[in-house]
Write a protein that holds these residues in place. Structure first.
Motif, mmCIF file in Angstrom:
data_model
loop_
_atom_site.group_PDB
_atom_site.id
_atom_site.type_symbol
_atom_site.label_atom_id
_atom_site.label_comp_id
_atom_site.label_asym_id
_atom_site.label_seq_id
_atom_site.Cartn_x
_atom_site.Cartn_y
_atom_site.Cartn_z
ATOM 1 N N MET A 1 0.843 -1.176 0.000
ATOM 2 C CA MET A 1 0.000 0.000 0.000
ATOM 3 C C MET A 1 0.888 1.239 0.000
ATOM 4 N N ASN A 2 0.560 2.186 -0.846
ATOM 5 C CA ASN A 2 1.313 3.424 -0.911
ATOM 6 C C ASN A 2 0.605 4.481 -0.067
ATOM 7 N N LEU A 3 1.063 4.594 1.181
ATOM 8 C CA LEU A 3 0.432 5.550 2.093
ATOM 9 C C LEU A 3 0.630 6.987 1.647
ATOM 10 N N ASP A 4 1.719 7.263 0.925
ATOM 11 C CA ASP A 4 1.932 8.627 0.435
ATOM 12 C C ASP A 4 0.792 9.062 -0.471
ATOM 13 N N LEU A 5 0.370 8.176 -1.366
ATOM 14 C CA LEU A 5 -0.753 8.508 -2.260
ATOM 15 C C LEU A 5 -2.052 8.681 -1.481
ATOM 16 N N VAL A 6 -2.264 7.813 -0.487
ATOM 17 C CA VAL A 6 -3.493 7.885 0.312
ATOM 18 C C VAL A 6 -3.557 9.208 1.070
ATOM 19 N N PHE A 7 -2.471 9.537 1.775
ATOM 20 C CA PHE A 7 -2.487 10.768 2.562
ATOM 21 C C PHE A 7 -2.498 12.006 1.675
ATOM 22 N N ALA A 8 -1.838 11.961 0.539
ATOM 23 C CA ALA A 8 -1.879 13.092 -0.395
ATOM 24 C C ALA A 8 -3.302 13.291 -0.910
ATOM 25 N N ALA A 9 -3.978 12.193 -1.206
ATOM 26 C CA ALA A 9 -5.362 12.292 -1.682
ATOM 27 C C ALA A 9 -6.272 12.854 -0.596
ATOM 28 N N LEU A 10 -6.052 12.435 0.644
ATOM 29 C CA LEU A 10 -6.898 12.894 1.747
ATOM 30 C C LEU A 10 -6.553 14.299 2.227
ATOM 31 N N ALA A 11 -5.462 14.861 1.726
ATOM 32 C CA ALA A 11 -5.054 16.205 2.150
ATOM 33 C C ALA A 11 -5.985 17.296 1.626
ATOM 34 N N ASP A 12 -6.713 16.992 0.581
ATOM 35 C CA ASP A 12 -7.585 17.998 -0.028
ATOM 36 C C ASP A 12 -8.991 17.925 0.567
ATOM 37 N N PRO A 13 -9.558 19.068 1.004
ATOM 38 C CA PRO A 13 -10.891 19.044 1.617
ATOM 39 C C PRO A 13 -12.000 18.586 0.674
ATOM 40 N N THR A 14 -11.882 18.871 -0.606
ATOM 41 C CA THR A 14 -12.908 18.414 -1.556
ATOM 42 C C THR A 14 -12.895 16.887 -1.650
ATOM 43 N N ARG A 15 -11.713 16.308 -1.684
ATOM 44 C CA ARG A 15 -11.623 14.842 -1.761
ATOM 45 C C ARG A 15 -12.116 14.199 -0.470
ATOM 46 N N ARG A 16 -11.843 14.837 0.667
ATOM 47 C CA ARG A 16 -12.376 14.306 1.925
ATOM 48 C C ARG A 16 -13.900 14.386 1.937
ATOM 49 N N ALA A 17 -14.455 15.444 1.367
ATOM 50 C CA ALA A 17 -15.915 15.572 1.291
ATOM 51 C C ALA A 17 -16.502 14.463 0.417
ATOM 52 N N ILE A 18 -15.813 14.144 -0.665
ATOM 53 C CA ILE A 18 -16.268 13.051 -1.539
ATOM 54 C C ILE A 18 -16.242 11.735 -0.772
ATOM 55 N N ILE A 19 -15.150 11.476 -0.061
ATOM 56 C CA ILE A 19 -15.042 10.242 0.742
ATOM 57 C C ILE A 19 -16.155 10.201 1.778
ATOM 58 N N ASP A 20 -16.410 11.321 2.448
ATOM 59 C CA ASP A 20 -17.480 11.374 3.454
ATOM 60 C C ASP A 20 -18.836 11.012 2.844
ATOM 61 N N ARG A 21 -19.100 11.517 1.654
ATOM 62 C CA ARG A 21 -20.387 11.224 1.009
ATOM 63 C C ARG A 21 -20.492 9.761 0.618
ATOM 64 N N LEU A 22 -19.366 9.148 0.261
ATOM 65 C CA LEU A 22 -19.385 7.749 -0.165
ATOM 66 C C LEU A 22 -19.498 6.772 1.005
ATOM 67 N N ARG A 23 -19.320 7.257 2.219
ATOM 68 C CA ARG A 23 -19.454 6.376 3.388
ATOM 69 C C ARG A 23 -20.859 5.796 3.501
ATOM 70 N N SER A 24 -21.847 6.532 3.024
ATOM 71 C CA SER A 24 -23.226 6.041 3.129
ATOM 72 C C SER A 24 -23.636 5.193 1.934
ATOM 73 N N GLY A 25 -22.735 4.993 0.993
ATOM 74 C CA GLY A 25 -23.055 4.110 -0.138
ATOM 75 C C GLY A 25 -22.545 4.659 -1.459
ATOM 76 N N ASP A 26 -22.636 3.814 -2.469
ATOM 77 C CA ASP A 26 -22.186 4.179 -3.811
ATOM 78 C C ASP A 26 -23.033 5.314 -4.376
ATOM 79 N N LEU A 27 -22.385 6.163 -5.162
ATOM 80 C CA LEU A 27 -23.079 7.270 -5.817
ATOM 81 C C LEU A 27 -22.562 7.403 -7.241
ATOM 82 N N SER A 28 -23.367 8.012 -8.073
ATOM 83 C CA SER A 28 -22.897 8.294 -9.432
ATOM 84 C C SER A 28 -21.983 9.511 -9.380
ATOM 85 N N SER A 29 -21.168 9.658 -10.399
ATOM 86 C CA SER A 29 -20.280 10.822 -10.481
ATOM 87 C C SER A 29 -21.080 12.112 -10.436
ATOM 88 N N GLY A 30 -22.222 12.132 -11.123
ATOM 89 C CA GLY A 30 -23.076 13.320 -11.137
ATOM 90 C C GLY A 30 -23.630 13.644 -9.765
#
Length: 112
Positions: free
Chosen positions: A1-30
């Motif tokens: 596992m490349n933790l550098d990529l994971v933490f770099a991805a999670l460093a952005d608030p927009t990406r964290r918001a996307i992850i938060d929304r996906l916690r409740s289930g799959d969503l379409s890109s739209g």
């Protein structure tokens, strides 16, 4: 596992918001793009970063692109953080012990 990529991805608030929304289930890109104050191409770029880090997977269902959370990658990052936290806590406890040993002993002085 490349933790550098994971933490770099999670460093952005927009990406964290996307992850938060996906916690409740799959969503379409739209559906993911809808509440975000950025353009759909920008959302697509964020999804590419999350996918490269292994945090999400994208699949096609008819005309829709479905985005799913890959919780295993988040678990790996969590395990690393917990291990680091335990090590830091052990070191702070050791420092507390050293400081307590070196602290001058306070003696009670009696009044005349």
């Amino acid at each position: 596992m490349n933790l550098d990529l994971v933490f770099a991805a999670l460093a952005d608030p927009t990406r964290r918001a996307i992850i938060d929304r996906l916690r409740s289930g799959d969503l379409s890109s739209g559906d993911l793009a809808e509440p975000l104050p950025i353009s759909r191409p920008a959302v697509s770029q964020h999804l590419k970063v999350l996918e490269a880090a292994g945090l999400i997977t994208r699949s096609k269902s008819a005309q829709r692109r479905i985005v799913s959370l890959n919780a295993d990658k988040l678990s790996g990052a969590t395990e690393w953080l917990l291990a680091a936290h335990e090590e830091w806590q052990r070191r702070f406890d050791a420092l507390d012990d050293v400081l307590a040993e070196d602290a001058p002993q306070q003696t009670e002085q009696s009044e005349p």
